[in-house]
Design an enzyme around this catalytic site. Structure first.
Site, mmCIF file in Angstrom:
data_model
loop_
_atom_site.group_PDB
_atom_site.id
_atom_site.type_symbol
_atom_site.label_atom_id
_atom_site.label_comp_id
_atom_site.label_asym_id
_atom_site.label_seq_id
_atom_site.Cartn_x
_atom_site.Cartn_y
_atom_site.Cartn_z
ATOM 1 N N MET A 30 18.436 15.600 -24.755
ATOM 2 C CA MET A 30 17.054 15.496 -26.006
ATOM 3 C C MET A 30 18.181 15.105 -27.020
ATOM 4 O O MET A 30 17.369 14.467 -27.987
ATOM 5 C CB MET A 30 16.757 16.651 -26.176
ATOM 6 C CG MET A 30 15.775 17.005 -25.280
ATOM 7 S SD MET A 30 15.023 18.089 -25.725
ATOM 8 C CE MET A 30 15.330 20.098 -26.532
ATOM 9 N N HIS A 37 27.956 17.050 -23.648
ATOM 10 C CA HIS A 37 26.780 16.355 -23.196
ATOM 11 C C HIS A 37 27.535 14.957 -22.466
ATOM 12 O O HIS A 37 27.126 14.551 -21.342
ATOM 13 C CB HIS A 37 26.388 15.105 -24.164
ATOM 14 C CG HIS A 37 24.812 16.103 -24.756
ATOM 15 N ND1 HIS A 37 24.634 16.383 -26.250
ATOM 16 C CD2 HIS A 37 23.885 16.803 -24.547
ATOM 17 C CE1 HIS A 37 24.056 17.734 -26.002
ATOM 18 N NE2 HIS A 37 23.087 17.725 -25.160
ATOM 19 N N GLY A 148 24.317 20.591 -17.244
ATOM 20 C CA GLY A 148 25.077 21.491 -17.743
ATOM 21 C C GLY A 148 24.722 23.374 -16.881
ATOM 22 O O GLY A 148 23.643 23.202 -17.450
ATOM 23 N N LYS A 150 25.536 25.298 -18.728
ATOM 24 C CA LYS A 150 25.136 26.054 -19.762
ATOM 25 C C LYS A 150 23.109 26.331 -19.837
ATOM 26 O O LYS A 150 23.517 27.712 -19.856
ATOM 27 C CB LYS A 150 24.613 25.579 -20.801
ATOM 28 C CG LYS A 150 25.049 26.716 -22.306
ATOM 29 C CD LYS A 150 25.417 26.216 -23.447
ATOM 30 C CE LYS A 150 23.976 24.893 -24.030
ATOM 31 N NZ LYS A 150 22.921 25.348 -24.971
#
Length: 282
Positions: A30, A37, A148, A150
């Site tokens: 995003m 990233h 990811g 996360k």
């Protein structure tokens, strides 16, 4: 590096690459990029001939009262970072390109995997995620897509969707990237004031201590959750959304710590909601 804002142009580029026998790696984002990233980009470069990064703040995954309008955006900064990182193409469509007038289709993964954790506190969120990822996969036509750890629940939901709907691509998990003091990198970290930023370190501290307790033989999930809660709530501004200890492969409930286990937390500091997690195998 080429930048596309049209689905048709993005598809044409990907089709041409495929005709040339080139593999494509997609990193969906995003925007407002950080080193987390860029670690996905690095993984894509290692695994694929060409790398595409999508930048799209997806309105479908934001609920009422969430931070869609305030979500940080800086396309110029992001494209400079991606050019330096050796990305081959950026797909940065406008909302009207992704969701034209009259758009009413969606893709949804149902079941236990979406009915817990962020699925409770953010109703409709994962329907928005799976719908936009479906459109991104069709637009960019990747062989592999990189997500990811996360966003652990999102990762497992996307893997389930891809598997069950027979998408011809592989989902690659990339480890969490943390700042020097242990805070998981997130675009939302910019919302934290100095005091909240310091208190947010309790998340990694609590997860790390839980991992140590498991290594020391603790298997009782209730006791582990209580200890995690105690560490986090020692921070005055922390408001716990959830603490979960579940199966790390499908998020199913566990009677005790066993196998691959995901320890996941979501906590608000002021108006900023942060998530973090740790995988443990016993």
């Amino acid at each position: 590096m080429q930048i596309f804002d049209s689905i048709k142009k993005m598809q044409e580029w990907s089709l041409q690459a495929r005709k040339q026998g080139k593999s494509i790696g997609l990193v969906p984002t995003m925007g407002y990029l950080h080193d987390g990233h860029l670690s996905l980009v690095q993984a894509a470069r290692r695994n694929c001939d060409l790398v595409v990064v999508s930048i799209f703040v997806n309105p479908l995954q934001f609920g009422q009262g969430e931070d869609f309008e305030d979500y940080p955006r800086d396309l110029s900064r992001d494209t400079d970072l991606l050019a330096d990182a050796g990305v081959d193409a950026v797909f940065a469509p406008a909302a009207r390109e992704m969701y034209p007038a009259g758009f009413s289709s969606s893709v949804e993964v149902s079941g236990e995997i979406t009915r817990k954790m962020c699925g409770i506190s953010r109703p409709g969120h994962f329907k928005g995620v799976t719908t936009v990822c479906t459109k991104l996969f069709h637009a960019c036509m990747p062989d592999k897509a990189f997500f990811g750890q996360k966003d652990a629940q999102q990762l497992l939901i996307i893997k389930k969707m891809v598997r069950e709907l027979n998408f011809p691509l592989e989902i690659i998990r990339v480890p969490i990237v943390r700042e020097h003091d242990g805070l998981a990198l997130s675009s939302r970290n910019v919302y934290l004031d100095a005091g909240q930023r310091q208190e947010a370190l309790a998340l990694n501290k609590a997860l790390s201590q839980a991992k140590e307790q498991i290594a020391g033989g603790e298997r009782d999930i209730a006791r582990l959750k209580d200890r995690i809660s105690g560490i986090i709530t020692a921070s005055p501004q922390a408001e716990i959304d959830y603490i979960e200890i579940v199966n790390g492969e499908d998020l199913s409930e566990l009677e005790a710590v066993d196998g691959i286990v995901l320890i996941a937390v979501a906590v608000k500091f002021g108006k900023t909601r942060l998530i973090d997690n740790l995988l443990v195998e016993v």
